[in-house]
Scaffold this active site. Sequence first.
Site, PDB file in Angstrom:
ATOM      1  N   GLY A   1     -10.361  -6.044   6.291  1.00 45.77           N
ATOM      2  CA  GLY A   1     -10.612  -4.610   6.144  1.00 45.77           C
ATOM      3  C   GLY A   1      -9.857  -3.996   4.970  1.00 45.77           C
ATOM      4  O   GLY A   1      -9.153  -4.679   4.227  1.00 45.77           O
TER       5      GLY A   1
ATOM      6  N   HIS B   1       0.853  -1.201   0.000  1.00 46.79           N
ATOM      7  CA  HIS B   1       0.000   0.000   0.000  1.00 46.79           C
ATOM      8  C   HIS B   1       0.885   1.247   0.000  1.00 46.79           C
ATOM      9  O   HIS B   1       1.847   1.323   0.767  1.00 46.79           O
ATOM     10  CB  HIS B   1      -0.917  -0.005   1.228  1.00 46.79           C
ATOM     11  CG  HIS B   1      -1.823   1.173   1.254  1.00 46.79           C
ATOM     12  ND1 HIS B   1      -2.939   1.263   0.440  1.00 46.79           N
ATOM     13  CD2 HIS B   1      -1.762   2.345   1.937  1.00 46.79           C
ATOM     14  CE1 HIS B   1      -3.531   2.426   0.643  1.00 46.79           C
ATOM     15  NE2 HIS B   1      -2.842   3.103   1.544  1.00 46.79           N
TER      16      HIS B   1
HETATM   17  C1  GRF Z   1       0.844   0.641  -6.142  1.00 42.09           C
HETATM   18  O1  GRF Z   1       1.027   1.974  -5.771  1.00 42.09           O
HETATM   19  C2  GRF Z   1       0.314  -0.170  -4.995  1.00 42.09           C
HETATM   20  O2  GRF Z   1       0.818   0.215  -3.757  1.00 42.09           O
HETATM   21  C3  GRF Z   1      -1.152   0.134  -5.047  1.00 42.09           C
HETATM   22  O3  GRF Z   1      -1.457   0.149  -6.425  1.00 42.09           O
HETATM   23  C4  GRF Z   1      -0.282   0.498  -7.156  1.00 42.09           C
HETATM   24  C5  GRF Z   1      -0.022  -0.606  -8.126  1.00 42.09           C
HETATM   25  O4  GRF Z   1       1.051  -0.329  -8.967  1.00 42.09           O
HETATM   26  N1  GRF Z   1      -1.897  -0.816  -4.272  1.00 42.09           N
HETATM   27  P1  GRF Z   1       1.593  -1.429  -9.966  1.00 42.09           P
HETATM   28  O5  GRF Z   1       0.362  -2.018 -10.674  1.00 42.09           O
HETATM   29  O6  GRF Z   1       2.340  -2.444  -9.191  1.00 42.09           O
HETATM   30  O7  GRF Z   1       2.448  -0.660 -10.923  1.00 42.09           O
END
Ligand code: GRF
Length: 210
Positions: free
Chosen positions: A146, A112
Amino acid sequence: MKRAQKLGVLVSGTGTNLEAILAAIAEGRLASEVAVVISNKAGAPALERAEKASIPTRVIPHGNYASREEFDQALVAALREAGVDWVVLAGFMRLITKTMLDAFPNRIVNIHPSLLPAFPGVDAQKQAFDYGVKVSGCTVHLVDGGTDTGPVIAQRAVTVLDDDDADSLRKRILREEHALLVEVIGAREEGRVEVVAAAGARTRVRVRPS
Ligand code: GRF
């Protein structure tokens, strides 16, 4: 001693985190194998990255299922079929249910782009930028029911610069995401990730130093 994991990577979008995992495997920095990449969206660029690396892919459109549970049952079946023992949500934009959690207890991680518990949910980098924080970053955590609430495994901080905008901040955080995700998978291969569950207290994750 590295214990190779069979990873199932769930994606919805661009797939740069998937690419970081694949690069680390190709360069021998990780011993694991990506057994399958599953997208809930047909045409997600992440699928192309997987195909280029000859990784089996599956598209399981969430819209084809009447409920989240039924969608998750399809995910579990595909992951089991591929022999997956650890699931990585890498830009997977769906909430998962007990069906997945029970099938892979303490074996699902998410990346995240904020320092949780600040700024969960979508557009975390913009949320952080708009709030005006001076430090943001990224978090790898165990997944629970969650939205970005599960026990934290590891975090990296990113300083917000005076001349940042939401996009420049997003890009710098993304670079750290790639490194952090690979680091956590590596720690897990080395058996250094320990889930500490105590009655009445929040579950914690310890990562022992290498
Ligand atoms: C990343 O910023 C991840 O943290 C979030 O969605 C984005 C996905 O990027 N959950 P990618 O598809 O790995 O380039």
